[in-house]
Design an enzyme around this catalytic site. Structure first.
Site, PDB file in Angstrom:
ATOM      1  N   ARG A 210      -6.912  -4.728   7.213  1.00 63.84           N
ATOM      2  CA  ARG A 210      -6.748  -5.971   6.464  1.00 63.84           C
ATOM      3  C   ARG A 210      -7.238  -7.124   7.342  1.00 63.84           C
ATOM      4  O   ARG A 210      -6.534  -7.562   8.259  1.00 63.84           O
ATOM      5  CB  ARG A 210      -5.271  -6.191   6.087  1.00 63.84           C
ATOM      6  CG  ARG A 210      -4.738  -5.174   5.109  1.00 63.84           C
ATOM      7  CD  ARG A 210      -5.319  -5.418   3.723  1.00 63.84           C
ATOM      8  NE  ARG A 210      -4.854  -4.413   2.773  1.00 63.84           N
ATOM      9  CZ  ARG A 210      -5.563  -3.336   2.418  1.00 63.84           C
ATOM     10  NH1 ARG A 210      -6.759  -3.113   2.927  1.00 63.84           N
ATOM     11  NH2 ARG A 210      -5.095  -2.483   1.534  1.00 63.84           N
TER      12      ARG A 210
ATOM     13  N   ALA B   9       0.817  -1.206   0.000  1.00 67.11           N
ATOM     14  CA  ALA B   9       0.000   0.000   0.000  1.00 67.11           C
ATOM     15  C   ALA B   9       0.862   1.273   0.000  1.00 67.11           C
ATOM     16  O   ALA B   9       0.628   2.196  -0.777  1.00 67.11           O
ATOM     17  CB  ALA B   9      -0.920  -0.020   1.216  1.00 67.11           C
TER      18      ALA B   9
ATOM     19  N   ASP C 283      -4.988   3.380  -2.589  1.00 66.84           N
ATOM     20  CA  ASP C 283      -3.625   3.932  -2.623  1.00 66.84           C
ATOM     21  C   ASP C 283      -3.527   5.037  -3.667  1.00 66.84           C
ATOM     22  O   ASP C 283      -2.900   6.072  -3.448  1.00 66.84           O
ATOM     23  CB  ASP C 283      -2.605   2.836  -2.958  1.00 66.84           C
ATOM     24  CG  ASP C 283      -2.694   1.671  -1.997  1.00 66.84           C
ATOM     25  OD1 ASP C 283      -3.097   1.891  -0.842  1.00 66.84           O
ATOM     26  OD2 ASP C 283      -2.359   0.546  -2.414  1.00 66.84           O
TER      27      ASP C 283
ATOM     28  N   ASN D  93      -6.596   1.401   6.191  1.00 67.12           N
ATOM     29  CA  ASN D  93      -6.285   0.145   5.482  1.00 67.12           C
ATOM     30  C   ASN D  93      -6.438  -1.100   6.352  1.00 67.12           C
ATOM     31  O   ASN D  93      -5.493  -1.895   6.488  1.00 67.12           O
ATOM     32  CB  ASN D  93      -4.832   0.210   4.967  1.00 67.12           C
ATOM     33  CG  ASN D  93      -4.754   0.597   3.503  1.00 67.12           C
ATOM     34  OD1 ASN D  93      -5.765   0.574   2.804  1.00 67.12           O
ATOM     35  ND2 ASN D  93      -3.569   0.960   3.049  1.00 67.12           N
TER      36      ASN D  93
ATOM     37  N   TYR E 130       1.514 -14.465   1.619  1.00 66.46           N
ATOM     38  CA  TYR E 130       2.568 -15.334   2.171  1.00 66.46           C
ATOM     39  C   TYR E 130       3.617 -14.377   2.735  1.00 66.46           C
ATOM     40  O   TYR E 130       4.626 -14.102   2.100  1.00 66.46           O
ATOM     41  CB  TYR E 130       3.145 -16.252   1.076  1.00 66.46           C
ATOM     42  CG  TYR E 130       2.112 -17.239   0.589  1.00 66.46           C
ATOM     43  CD1 TYR E 130       2.079 -18.533   1.102  1.00 66.46           C
ATOM     44  CD2 TYR E 130       1.141 -16.861  -0.327  1.00 66.46           C
ATOM     45  CE1 TYR E 130       1.101 -19.428   0.693  1.00 66.46           C
ATOM     46  CE2 TYR E 130       0.159 -17.750  -0.739  1.00 66.46           C
ATOM     47  CZ  TYR E 130       0.141 -19.029  -0.223  1.00 66.46           C
ATOM     48  OH  TYR E 130      -0.820 -19.915  -0.626  1.00 66.46           O
ATOM     49  N   ARG E 131       3.302 -13.813   3.893  1.00 64.39           N
ATOM     50  CA  ARG E 131       4.126 -12.721   4.422  1.00 64.39           C
ATOM     51  C   ARG E 131       4.476 -12.903   5.892  1.00 64.39           C
ATOM     52  O   ARG E 131       5.248 -12.095   6.424  1.00 64.39           O
ATOM     53  CB  ARG E 131       3.408 -11.390   4.195  1.00 64.39           C
ATOM     54  CG  ARG E 131       2.146 -11.225   5.024  1.00 64.39           C
ATOM     55  CD  ARG E 131       1.216 -10.125   4.546  1.00 64.39           C
ATOM     56  NE  ARG E 131       1.814  -8.816   4.453  1.00 64.39           N
ATOM     57  CZ  ARG E 131       1.127  -7.720   4.107  1.00 64.39           C
ATOM     58  NH1 ARG E 131      -0.175  -7.781   3.841  1.00 64.39           N
ATOM     59  NH2 ARG E 131       1.741  -6.556   4.031  1.00 64.39           N
TER      60      ARG E 131
ATOM     61  N   ALA F 291     -17.806   4.171  -4.789  1.00 58.59           N
ATOM     62  CA  ALA F 291     -18.344   4.744  -6.029  1.00 58.59           C
ATOM     63  C   ALA F 291     -19.172   5.998  -5.787  1.00 58.59           C
ATOM     64  O   ALA F 291     -19.557   6.676  -6.740  1.00 58.59           O
ATOM     65  CB  ALA F 291     -19.216   3.703  -6.711  1.00 58.59           C
TER      66      ALA F 291
HETATM   67  N1  LIG Z   1     -17.020   1.738  -8.149  1.00 56.74           N
HETATM   68  C1  LIG Z   1     -16.288   2.860  -8.167  1.00 56.74           C
HETATM   69  N2  LIG Z   1     -16.590   3.850  -9.043  1.00 56.74           N
HETATM   70  C2  LIG Z   1     -15.885   4.999  -9.074  1.00 56.74           C
HETATM   71  N3  LIG Z   1     -14.819   5.251  -8.262  1.00 56.74           N
HETATM   72  C3  LIG Z   1     -14.485   4.299  -7.369  1.00 56.74           C
HETATM   73  C4  LIG Z   1     -15.184   3.056  -7.268  1.00 56.74           C
HETATM   74  N4  LIG Z   1     -14.601   2.317  -6.299  1.00 56.74           N
HETATM   75  C5  LIG Z   1     -13.578   3.058  -5.819  1.00 56.74           C
HETATM   76  N5  LIG Z   1     -13.503   4.246  -6.466  1.00 56.74           N
HETATM   77  C6  LIG Z   1     -12.530   5.314  -6.265  1.00 56.74           C
HETATM   78  O1  LIG Z   1     -11.449   4.791  -5.491  1.00 56.74           O
HETATM   79  C7  LIG Z   1     -11.385   5.482  -4.238  1.00 56.74           C
HETATM   80  C8  LIG Z   1     -10.961   4.514  -3.154  1.00 56.74           C
HETATM   81  O2  LIG Z   1     -11.984   3.569  -2.989  1.00 56.74           O
HETATM   82  P1  LIG Z   1     -11.925   2.546  -1.794  1.00 56.74           P
HETATM   83  O3  LIG Z   1     -13.180   1.749  -1.851  1.00 56.74           O
HETATM   84  O4  LIG Z   1     -11.604   3.273  -0.550  1.00 56.74           O
HETATM   85  O5  LIG Z   1     -10.674   1.663  -2.274  1.00 56.74           O
HETATM   86  P2  LIG Z   1      -9.869   0.508  -1.532  1.00 56.74           P
HETATM   87  O6  LIG Z   1     -10.890  -0.431  -0.998  1.00 56.74           O
HETATM   88  O7  LIG Z   1      -9.002  -0.042  -2.627  1.00 56.74           O
HETATM   89  O8  LIG Z   1      -9.069   1.176  -0.468  1.00 56.74           O
HETATM   90  C9  LIG Z   1     -12.756   6.084  -4.052  1.00 56.74           C
HETATM   91  O9  LIG Z   1     -12.732   7.183  -3.168  1.00 56.74           O
HETATM   92  C10 LIG Z   1     -13.100   6.478  -5.487  1.00 56.74           C
HETATM   93  O10 LIG Z   1     -12.389   7.629  -5.865  1.00 56.74           O
HETATM   94  O1  LIG Z   2      -2.782  -5.643   1.393  1.00 59.73           O
HETATM   95  C1  LIG Z   2      -1.605  -5.290   1.527  1.00 59.73           C
HETATM   96  O2  LIG Z   2      -0.940  -5.542   2.532  1.00 59.73           O
HETATM   97  C2  LIG Z   2      -0.965  -4.520   0.454  1.00 59.73           C
HETATM   98  O3  LIG Z   2      -0.247  -3.614   0.756  1.00 59.73           O
HETATM   99  C3  LIG Z   2      -1.243  -4.899  -0.955  1.00 59.73           C
HETATM  100  C4  LIG Z   2      -2.009  -3.941  -1.865  1.00 59.73           C
HETATM  101  O4  LIG Z   2      -1.156  -3.480  -2.863  1.00 59.73           O
HETATM  102  C5  LIG Z   2      -2.604  -2.762  -1.248  1.00 59.73           C
HETATM  103  O5  LIG Z   2      -3.141  -3.132  -0.045  1.00 59.73           O
HETATM  104  C6  LIG Z   2      -3.683  -2.141  -2.097  1.00 59.73           C
HETATM  105  O6  LIG Z   2      -4.504  -1.369  -1.263  1.00 59.73           O
HETATM  106  P1  LIG Z   2      -5.876  -0.622  -1.639  1.00 59.73           P
HETATM  107  O7  LIG Z   2      -5.495   0.552  -2.441  1.00 59.73           O
HETATM  108  O8  LIG Z   2      -6.490  -0.218  -0.340  1.00 59.73           O
HETATM  109  O9  LIG Z   2      -6.731  -1.578  -2.411  1.00 59.73           O
END
Ligand SMILES: Nc1ncnc2c1ncn2[C@@H]1O[C@H](COP(=O)(O)OP(=O)(O)O)[C@@H](O)[C@H]1O
Ligand SMILES: O=C(O)C(=O)C[C@H](O)[C@H](O)COP(=O)(O)O
Length: 307
Positions: free
Chosen positions: A169, A40, A259, A167, A106-107, A227
């Site tokens: 997990r 991330a 990210d 974040n 696998y970490r 979204a």
């Molecule tokens: N279905 C979607 N449509 C449009 N933008 C999206 C959608 N899902 C995520 N995003 C964009 O990605 C950003 C991060 O979404 P988020 O759900 O927090 O991601 P993650 O779960 O990867 O951390 C949102 O604030 C938006 O800008």
């Molecule tokens: O899960 C982990 O430990 C990682 O770091 C791997 C992923 O590359 C990021 O987590 C992506 O993160 P999102 O942008 O929130 O979808």
């Protein structure tokens, strides 16, 4: 300008080798795979570098082929890797994508999981404008939890802004265990990113306003609702929240949007953007990439986490 100027942003955490089926087939039956890197915080650094900011990733890799591959991959994307350590007793972590089914880690026992607070020695923290960490690192091990704690304390006395992406997990720790720790770390950060879905899973908060009520401390709190929209809460006289709708796109991939959003937002913040501009820049970055740090930028498309 000196030959090797110090980074404006230091992102600290674990970066793993990422193995993904080349054709989005199930992990169990796919024949062809690509090996990339993912983590991330390093993702945020790579996006920031692509957006023209000086960004470093700091972390620890194994003294192995995958570790060298990860470091090279990040350098190729313009990330400053001068503060990456190598551990000759533990491997680089690995993470598999199983399209449609999420991710497999696998970490446990990885090189990064063995970082301790002494990892902070020598990092260019005081010269940075932003230090970025996430709630993944405290879940890696007790010593990584100590490291994040020490970092948060250290940045409180420095001019840098501490940026914290919650974040959560669930594959690393259960919500019941993570909730208190992630809330505490977030409350000590200057800038916090959190998804409304993860806030609900952790803290039972169903609206952005309820998240702010739980986390009144950060000067900037960004609550993302996938979204739908993202909302920024901030301190000060101009304290009415700002909400910017997300872009309307077709979802094609599972991981990495958060990210990308954080990087777009931080780049705008560093450029002096106002709240609407910062949120719009986060949305824009989140929908112009396809997962993690691979091969961006791409056409309008976005990712949605299945974790
Ligand atoms: N279905 C979607 N449509 C449009 N933008 C999206 C959608 N899902 C995520 N995003 C964009 O990605 C950003 C991060 O979404 P988020 O759900 O927090 O991601 P993650 O779960 O990867 O951390 C949102 O604030 C938006 O800008
Ligand atoms: O899960 C982990 O430990 C990682 O770091 C791997 C992923 O590359 C990021 O987590 C992506 O993160 P999102 O942008 O929130 O979808």
């Amino acid at each position: 300008m000196p030959d090797n100027p110090l980074p404006e942003v230091v992102a600290l955490g674990e970066t793993m080798a990422l193995v993904a089926p080349a054709l989005a087939e199930p992990l169990e039956t796919a024949d062809e795979f690509r090996v990339d890197s993912a983590g991330a915080e390093a993702n945020v650094a790579a996006h920031l570098a692509a957006l023209g900011r000086r960004a470093a990733w700091a972390g620890r890799l194994g003294d192995d082929a995958l570790g060298r591959r990860v470091a090279r991959h990040l350098r190729d994307r313009g990330v400053d890797t001068r503060w990456v350590e190598t551990d000759d007793e533990a491997p680089t972590g690995v993470y598999f994508k199983d399209p449609g089914r999420g991710v497999r880690y696998y970490r446990a026992g990885s090189a990064a999981s063995r970082m301790t607070p002494s990892f902070l020695d020598g990092l260019p923290l005081d010269s940075a404008r932003v230090v970025h960490v996430s709630g993944i690192t405290p879940a890696l091990s007790a010593s990584c939890d100590d490291l994040v704690d020490a970092l948060v304390g250290r940045i409180a006395d420095s001019p840098a802004l501490l940026s914290f992406d919650v974040n959560h997990r669930s594959a690393l720790w259960q919500a019941g265990v993570a909730a208190g720790r992630l809330r505490e770390l977030a409350s000590r950060a200057d800038l916090v990113f959190v998804g409304l879905d993860e806030a609900e899973a952790l803290w039972g908060t169903e609206t952005p306003e309820a998240v702010r009520a739980l986390l009144p401390e950060p000067a900037l709190l960004i609550v993302k609702d996938g979204a739908i929209a993202a909302t920024e809460f901030r301190d000060g006289a101009d304290s009415a929240p700002t909400r910017v709708p997300a872009r309307s796109v077709e979802v094609v991939e599972a991981v990495g949007a958060g990210d990308a959003f954080a990087a777009g937002y931080l780049a705008s913040l560093l450029n002096g953007g106002d709240a609407s501009e910062r949120l719009a820049a986060g949305h824009a970055r989140a929908v112009t990439v396809l997962g993690d740090t691979a091969d961006f930028p791409r056409a309008e498309t976005t990712t949605r986490s299945t974790r």
